[in-house]
Design an enzyme around this catalytic site. Structure first.
Site, PDB file in Angstrom:
ATOM      1  N   ASP A   1       0.854  -1.186   0.000  1.00  0.00           N
ATOM      2  CA  ASP A   1       0.000   0.000   0.000  1.00  0.00           C
ATOM      3  C   ASP A   1       0.891   1.237   0.000  1.00  0.00           C
ATOM      4  O   ASP A   1       1.778   1.381   0.858  1.00  0.00           O
ATOM      5  CB  ASP A   1      -0.907  -0.001   1.231  1.00  0.00           C
ATOM      6  CG  ASP A   1      -1.999   1.049   1.132  1.00  0.00           C
ATOM      7  OD1 ASP A   1      -3.124   0.700   0.783  1.00  0.00           O
ATOM      8  OD2 ASP A   1      -1.698   2.234   1.411  1.00  0.00           O
TER       9      ASP A   1
ATOM     10  N   GLU B   1      -4.786   2.451  -4.123  1.00  0.00           N
ATOM     11  CA  GLU B   1      -3.333   2.359  -4.003  1.00  0.00           C
ATOM     12  C   GLU B   1      -2.903   1.035  -3.400  1.00  0.00           C
ATOM     13  O   GLU B   1      -1.767   0.887  -2.936  1.00  0.00           O
ATOM     14  CB  GLU B   1      -2.796   3.521  -3.154  1.00  0.00           C
ATOM     15  CG  GLU B   1      -3.117   3.455  -1.675  1.00  0.00           C
ATOM     16  CD  GLU B   1      -4.496   3.998  -1.316  1.00  0.00           C
ATOM     17  OE1 GLU B   1      -4.704   4.304  -0.136  1.00  0.00           O
ATOM     18  OE2 GLU B   1      -5.347   4.109  -2.216  1.00  0.00           O
TER      19      GLU B   1
END
Length: 383
Positions: A254, A297
Site C-alpha cells: 500500500d 493504491e
C-alpha cells in the site's frame, strides 16, 4: 475443363458476398483496424471478376480497362489492409504510387494492342507474386503476435500465389499450359477467395477476443492484473505449489499517504505515482511472480516457490526501489514510500484467508510508522 466465364461469375459473387458480410460485421461492432479496407478489397475483386464474366459478351474496350483497374485496386486495398492490421501504416505511402503506375502500365499495354488474354496473364502474375509476398510476411518468424491461424493463411497464400505465378510465367514464355496447371490455377484463385475471405474475418475476431480478454483481466491505468484476474492466477499458483509441496508467499502493498499526495499535487500526480510504482515493482520481479492492483493504491503480490526469507528479501528490495521513484508532475519534490505485509500461505488455508492475514500485517506496518515490512502471524485454531 473449367469454363472461365462461369468460374469468374462464381468467384465474383463470392467476393461480393464476403464484402456484404463484412459490411454487416463492421456496422454491428467496433471494426478491427484494416477490416473496412479488406471489405473494399473484396468488393474491388468481385467487381473485376464480374466484369471478366461480362466482357466476352461485349466489344467495349473500356470494360477491359475497368477490369484491370479492379484487379489492381483489389491488390492495393488488400495490401493496405494487412499493413493497417499488423501496424505498419508507413507502408501505405508506397501503395498509391505503385497502384497508379500499375494501372498506367495496364492501360498503356491494352491501348497499344496487347491482346486481352495476355493482359490477364500479366495481372495474374502480379496477383501471384503479391499473394506469395503476403504469405511470406504472414509466415515470417518475427511477425509480432503471430498465431497459428496467421501461419495457415500465410501457407495458403504462398502456395496459391506460387501456383498463379508459375501458370502466368508459362503463358508469358509461350509454354503450353496443360489442363492440370490450368485447373490448379483456378483452384488457387478459389482458395485465395475462401481462405483469405474467411481468414481475415477470423483474424479480426481473434484480435477482438484478445482485446476483450485484456480489458476483462487488466487494470486500465497500470496494465497490471485487476482484482478478479489476480485472484484467479494466484489461486491457481497456490494449488500448484500445494501439489508440488513448495512454499508460496503473499504480499500486500500500500502506497503511504496516497490521499495526501492526491490532495496536494492533484490526480495527475496520483496517476503517475501508481504507474511508476507498478512499473518499478514489475521490473524487480521474476516472470512467474503475480502482481495485481486490488483497488486504489492497494496491490497484492504472490510469489510461488518462495520461502519467507526470500519474500522478505523481495519486499525489502521493493521498498527501497519505491523510495528512489521520482514524480515529474510534482517537480521531484516528493519521496514516495510503501508499507508491506508478508505471509506464508499455509497448506490448510485458502487464498482469501491468507490475503486477510497479509492485510493485517500491512495494517501493522502502517501502525508502526509506515515505509516498513511486517510479517503476518498464522493463528492456529484450537482443537
Amino acid at each position: 475443363m473449367i469454363d472461365h466465364p462461369i468460374y469468374m461469375l462464381a468467384v465474383g459473387i463470392g467476393n461480393i458476398a464476403f464484402a456484404l458480410l463484412m459490411v454487416a460485421y463492421v456496422r454491428g461492432a467496433s471494426a478491427t483496424p484494416g477490416l473496412p479496407m479488406w471489405m473494399w478489397a473484396r468488393m474491388a475483386f468481385g467487381a473485376a471478376q464480374l466484369l471478366a464474366w461480362v466482357r466476352p459478351e461485349s466489344s467495349m474496350p473500356l470494360l477491359a480497362i475497368l477490369e484491370s483497374a479492379g484487379w489492381i485496386a483489389g491488390l492495393t486495398l488488400e495490401a493496405a489492409a494487412y499493413a493497417i492490421f499488423f501496424g505498419y501504416p508507413q507502408l501505405r505511402r508506397y501503395l498509391v504510387p505503385t497502384a497508379a503506375l500499375s494501372l498506367l502500365l495496364a492501360c498503356a499495354a491494352f491501348l497499344s494492342g496487347l491482346p486481352y488474354p495476355q493482359l490477364i496473364v500479366y495481372v495474374s502474375l502480379a496477383m501471384g507474386l503479391g499473394s506469395f509476398t503476403t504469405g511470406a510476411i504472414l509466415m515470417h518468424p518475427r511477425l509480432p503476435g503471430a498465431t497459428t491461424l496467421q501461419r495457415l493463411i500465410g501457407a495458403n497464400d504462398m502456395g496459391c500465389g506460387a501456383t498463379l505465378a508459375v501458370w502466368a510465367i508459362l503463358m508469358i514464355f509461350g509454354e503450353p499450359a496443360t489442363g492440370g496447371i490450368q485447373s490448379m490455377a483456378y483452384v488457387a484463385g478459389y482458395l485465395l477467395l475462401i481462405v483469405n475471405g474467411f481468414g481475415f474475418i477470423l483474424m479480426s475476431k481473434q484480435r477482438d477476443d484478445a482485446r476483450m480478454e485484456r480489458l476483462a483481466t487488466t487494470d486500465d491505468l497500470t496494465s497490471l492484473l485487476n482484482r478478479r484476474a489476480f485472484f484467479a492466477r494466484a489461486d491457481a499458483a497456490r494449488l500448484l505449489s500445494l501439489r508440488l509441496q513448495q512454499p508460496m508467499t503473499l504480499l500486500m502493498l500500500d502506497i503511504d499517504h496516497f490521499k495526501q499526495l492526491n490532495d496536494r499535487f492533484g490526480h495527475a500526480t496520483g496517476d503517475e505515482a501508481l504507474i511508476k510504482f507498478s512499473t518499478t515493482c514489475n521490473d524487480s520481479l521474476r516472470e512467474h511472480d503475480i502482481l495485481g492492483r486490488l483497488g486504489g493504491e492497494e496491490f497484492a503480490l504472490a510469489l510461488p516457490g518462495t520461502s519467507l526469507d526470500g519474500a522478505l528479501h523481495t519486499a525489502e528490495r521493493l521498498r527501497q526501489a519505491v523510495v528512489d521513484i521520482r514524480l515529474l508532475t510534482c517537480g521531484n519534490h516528493y519521496t514516495m514510500t510503501v508499507s508491506i505485509g508478508v505471509v506464508v500461505i499455509d497448506p490448510d488455508e485458502d487464498l482469501p484467508t491468507a490475503l486477510a492475514r497479509a492485510d493485517h500485517a500491512l495494517y501493522e506496518a502502517k501502525r508502526n510508522g509506515r515505509n516498513r515490512v511486517e510479517v503476518g502471524v498464522l493463528k492456529r485454531r484450537q482443537a
